[in-house]
Design a protein around this motif. Structure first.
Motif: not given
Length: 147
Positions: A65-72, A86-95
């Motif tokens: 996840i590049p600097r300046g992007d958002v981690c969702v 039990r918890v499902r977790l996902r991370a996304f990079r968002e412009d």
């Protein structure tokens, strides 16, 4: 009794210079911390109690996840035990300019509900309250079994 969709939380962190590694991308430890925090919120929303991390299944970093992007961070509870959630977790990079998203990280965490003396305490069953809940649960169980 809480439904799966009622535990769904989505949180955002803008990747700042202090969040990055030598490659100017989000430090994996920060992403793991954010996932842990949001996952605990989903677990607590269901349990109605403080929840602590008991286990982190494989934590797969698929892309940076590049600097300046958002981690969702997307999180929801999908199954319970006697004292565990039990918890499902996902991370996304968002412009931040376009909203375009790409999955970067995925994992399954187990949290344990604790009382004021930090002793495990029972949690209620998690209710499947409709098509969206069924879809979230089925996706989590399929991913958990393939991971």
């Amino acid at each position: 009794m809480t439904t799966i969709s009622e535990t769904y939380i989505e949180n955002r962190e803008r990747i700042q210079p202090n969040d990055t590694n030598n490659y100017d991308t989000a430090h994996g430890g920060n992403v793991a911390k954010w996932m842990d925090e949001v996952g605990a919120m989903s677990a607590m929303r269901h349990a109605g109690e403080t929840c602590v991390t008991a286990r982190i299944n494989s934590l797969d970093f698929e892309r940076p996840i590049p600097r300046g992007d958002v981690c969702v961070i997307e999180s929801y509870a999908y199954a319970t035990g006697r004292t565990s959630i039990r918890v499902r977790l996902r991370a996304f990079r968002e412009d931040p300019r376009t909203g375009d998203r790409e999955r970067t990280t995925e994992s399954y965490f187990v949290f344990v509900a604790v009382d004021d003396e930090m002793r495990p305490t029972p949690v209620p069953d998690l209710r499947v309250g409709g098509d969206r809940c069924r879809e979230l649960r089925d996706e989590a169980l399929a991913g958990e079994n393939n991971g």
